[in-house]
Motif scaffolding. Structure first.
Motif, mmCIF file in Angstrom:
data_model
loop_
_atom_site.group_PDB
_atom_site.id
_atom_site.type_symbol
_atom_site.label_atom_id
_atom_site.label_comp_id
_atom_site.label_asym_id
_atom_site.label_seq_id
_atom_site.Cartn_x
_atom_site.Cartn_y
_atom_site.Cartn_z
ATOM 1 N N MET A 1 0.840 -1.198 0.000
ATOM 2 C CA MET A 1 0.000 0.000 0.000
ATOM 3 C C MET A 1 0.875 1.248 0.000
ATOM 4 O O MET A 1 1.811 1.357 0.786
ATOM 5 C CB MET A 1 -0.925 0.006 1.231
ATOM 6 N N LEU A 2 0.558 2.180 -0.880
ATOM 7 C CA LEU A 2 1.266 3.456 -0.897
ATOM 8 C C LEU A 2 0.899 4.273 0.335
ATOM 9 O O LEU A 2 -0.211 4.160 0.870
ATOM 10 C CB LEU A 2 0.894 4.252 -2.147
ATOM 11 N N GLU A 3 1.840 5.101 0.774
ATOM 12 C CA GLU A 3 1.544 6.034 1.862
ATOM 13 C C GLU A 3 1.863 7.447 1.402
ATOM 14 O O GLU A 3 2.971 7.738 0.943
ATOM 15 C CB GLU A 3 2.347 5.745 3.128
ATOM 16 N N ARG B 1 -2.748 4.910 1.928
ATOM 17 C CA ARG B 1 -2.916 5.402 3.290
ATOM 18 C C ARG B 1 -2.503 6.867 3.309
ATOM 19 O O ARG B 1 -1.471 7.242 2.746
ATOM 20 C CB ARG B 1 -2.058 4.609 4.263
ATOM 21 N N LEU B 2 -3.311 7.692 3.952
ATOM 22 C CA LEU B 2 -3.060 9.122 3.986
ATOM 23 C C LEU B 2 -2.759 9.537 5.430
ATOM 24 O O LEU B 2 -3.618 9.461 6.299
ATOM 25 C CB LEU B 2 -4.276 9.892 3.467
ATOM 26 N N THR B 3 -1.532 9.943 5.661
ATOM 27 C CA THR B 3 -1.106 10.332 6.997
ATOM 28 C C THR B 3 -0.985 11.846 7.075
ATOM 29 O O THR B 3 -0.234 12.459 6.313
ATOM 30 C CB THR B 3 0.253 9.702 7.354
ATOM 31 N N GLY B 4 -1.742 12.436 7.991
ATOM 32 C CA GLY B 4 -1.624 13.869 8.243
ATOM 33 C C GLY B 4 -0.531 14.120 9.262
ATOM 34 O O GLY B 4 -0.451 13.417 10.278
ATOM 35 N N TRP C 1 -10.369 14.759 14.438
ATOM 36 C CA TRP C 1 -10.748 15.550 13.259
ATOM 37 C C TRP C 1 -10.235 14.882 11.992
ATOM 38 O O TRP C 1 -10.972 14.746 11.010
ATOM 39 C CB TRP C 1 -10.166 16.957 13.388
ATOM 40 N N TRP C 2 -8.991 14.438 12.014
ATOM 41 C CA TRP C 2 -8.403 13.822 10.826
ATOM 42 C C TRP C 2 -9.059 12.471 10.532
ATOM 43 O O TRP C 2 -9.357 12.150 9.369
ATOM 44 C CB TRP C 2 -6.899 13.651 11.026
ATOM 45 N N ARG C 3 -9.284 11.695 11.549
ATOM 46 C CA ARG C 3 -9.908 10.388 11.344
ATOM 47 C C ARG C 3 -11.304 10.537 10.766
ATOM 48 O O ARG C 3 -11.732 9.742 9.928
ATOM 49 C CB ARG C 3 -9.970 9.628 12.678
ATOM 50 N N GLU C 4 -12.020 11.557 11.207
ATOM 51 C CA GLU C 4 -13.365 11.792 10.679
ATOM 52 C C GLU C 4 -13.289 12.197 9.212
ATOM 53 O O GLU C 4 -14.123 11.773 8.392
ATOM 54 C CB GLU C 4 -14.061 12.871 11.497
ATOM 55 N N LEU C 5 -12.298 13.027 8.856
ATOM 56 C CA LEU C 5 -12.108 13.393 7.461
ATOM 57 C C LEU C 5 -11.823 12.154 6.611
ATOM 58 O O LEU C 5 -12.401 11.976 5.536
ATOM 59 C CB LEU C 5 -10.934 14.380 7.322
ATOM 60 N N CYS C 6 -10.927 11.312 7.084
ATOM 61 C CA CYS C 6 -10.573 10.100 6.345
ATOM 62 C C CYS C 6 -11.791 9.197 6.168
ATOM 63 O O CYS C 6 -12.031 8.654 5.086
ATOM 64 C CB CYS C 6 -9.456 9.341 7.062
ATOM 65 N N ARG C 7 -12.550 9.052 7.221
ATOM 66 C CA ARG C 7 -13.741 8.209 7.163
ATOM 67 C C ARG C 7 -14.740 8.763 6.151
ATOM 68 O O ARG C 7 -15.321 8.018 5.351
ATOM 69 C CB ARG C 7 -14.386 8.129 8.549
ATOM 70 N N GLY C 8 -14.915 10.071 6.150
ATOM 71 C CA GLY C 8 -15.851 10.686 5.223
ATOM 72 C C GLY C 8 -15.431 10.552 3.767
ATOM 73 O O GLY C 8 -16.278 10.508 2.871
ATOM 74 N N GLY D 1 -6.361 6.239 7.031
ATOM 75 C CA GLY D 1 -5.432 7.312 7.371
ATOM 76 C C GLY D 1 -4.985 7.281 8.810
ATOM 77 O O GLY D 1 -5.467 6.484 9.624
ATOM 78 N N GLY D 2 -4.052 8.138 9.113
ATOM 79 C CA GLY D 2 -3.537 8.273 10.463
ATOM 80 C C GLY D 2 -3.105 9.711 10.696
ATOM 81 O O GLY D 2 -2.924 10.482 9.753
#
Length: 268
Positions: free
Chosen positions: A1-3, A31-34, A68-75, A80-81
């Motif tokens: 998986m790309l990150e 995977r999108l890490t903030g 906040w970030w997890r909610e964005l990822c879920r939406g 993400g992390g």
């Protein structure tokens, strides 16, 4: 998986950056890490008697943005992390980026101030941590990367950028090569870099546009990429010595200062 690692600044409007980042992550199943770096400048550290207390408060606030970030990822339907670290910006980001496939950041006129070394993201760009994908502040795109333009001059810098972009090229619907290399006489002592063969080996088809000498510059590259409706321009940074780029101009400098198209930049 790309990150994909996204450089988050809570004091800036990152709307375009986040829109692009989530669309790209969704397109590639990445995977999108903030990442937020908590820092104060050395000058501020000396001037503020309670600097450490301020840093403690900022670090706790940054860590508190995880939900906040997890909610964005879920939406956005993206895995993400969220990470927050205290330290010097370029040290933290370049070290963390070493395990990422791409670093996504804002492209602004400040980013282009690489010659002075005052812009933190610019200093990270000058390291060899990871390819950087810089998104203009007002970029409207929301479909990821579908059309890719490649700035090709036959250099090692450009070849490294193209190789780094391979995962994005494989998912692109259209690739256009802005070819400034074909008109250049081959140097017998230089190992030839055949982009057409590389694309063929990866089963990638591309449209080729041969650049005349007067078109081989940053403004022309930008206009052609934009005119093609490109979602990304792949380029190798510092095709000449960095001092010459900044003293004499150059494609790198122009694009970092003026591009309205996202850039994938690889430092040589």
């Amino acid at each position: 998986m790309l990150e994909f690692l996204v450089d988050i600044d809570p004091d800036r409007d990152d709307t375009a950056l986040l829109r692009f980042a989530f669309a790209l992550a969704r397109q590639h199943g990445a995977r999108l890490t903030g990442l937020q770096v908590v820092m104060l400048s050395p000058t501020a550290m000396l001037a503020m008697p309670d600097a450490m207390l301020v840093l403690d408060e900022q670090e706790q606030a940054a860590l508190g943005r995880r939900d906040w970030w997890r909610e964005l990822c879920r939406g956005h339907g993206v895995e993400g992390g969220w990470e927050a670290y205290r330290g010097f910006y370029e040290a933290v980001l370049s070290r963390r980026a070493s395990f990422a496939d791409f670093v996504l950041g804002r492209l602004s006129r400040e980013t282009a101030r690489l010659a002075s070394g005052f812009n933190p993201l610019g200093r990270v760009l000058s390291t060899d941590a990871a390819p950087m994908l810089l998104v203009p502040e007002h970029w409207p795109g929301k479909d990821g990367v579908r059309k890719v333009a490649i700035a090709w001059n036959g250099s090692t810098e450009a070849a490294r950028a193209i190789r780094a972009a391979a995962p994005l090229l494989l998912r692109a619907d259209e690739i256009v090569v802005l070819d400034g290399a074909s008109r250049v006489r081959a140097n017998a002592r230089r190992i030839p870099l055949a982009l057409d063969h590389w694309l063929e080996r990866h089963a990638l088809q591309a449209h080729w546009e041969i650049l005349d000498e007067e078109d081989d510059n940053g403004q022309s590259l930008h206009n052609r990429a934009s005119g093609r409706g490109a979602d990304l321009l792949v380029m190798g940074a510092w095709g000449h010595s960095r001092a010459n780029e900044w003293l004499l101009g150059g494609a790198t400098r122009y694009l970092l200062q003026h591009s309205e198209v996202p850039l994938l930049v690889v430092e040589a």
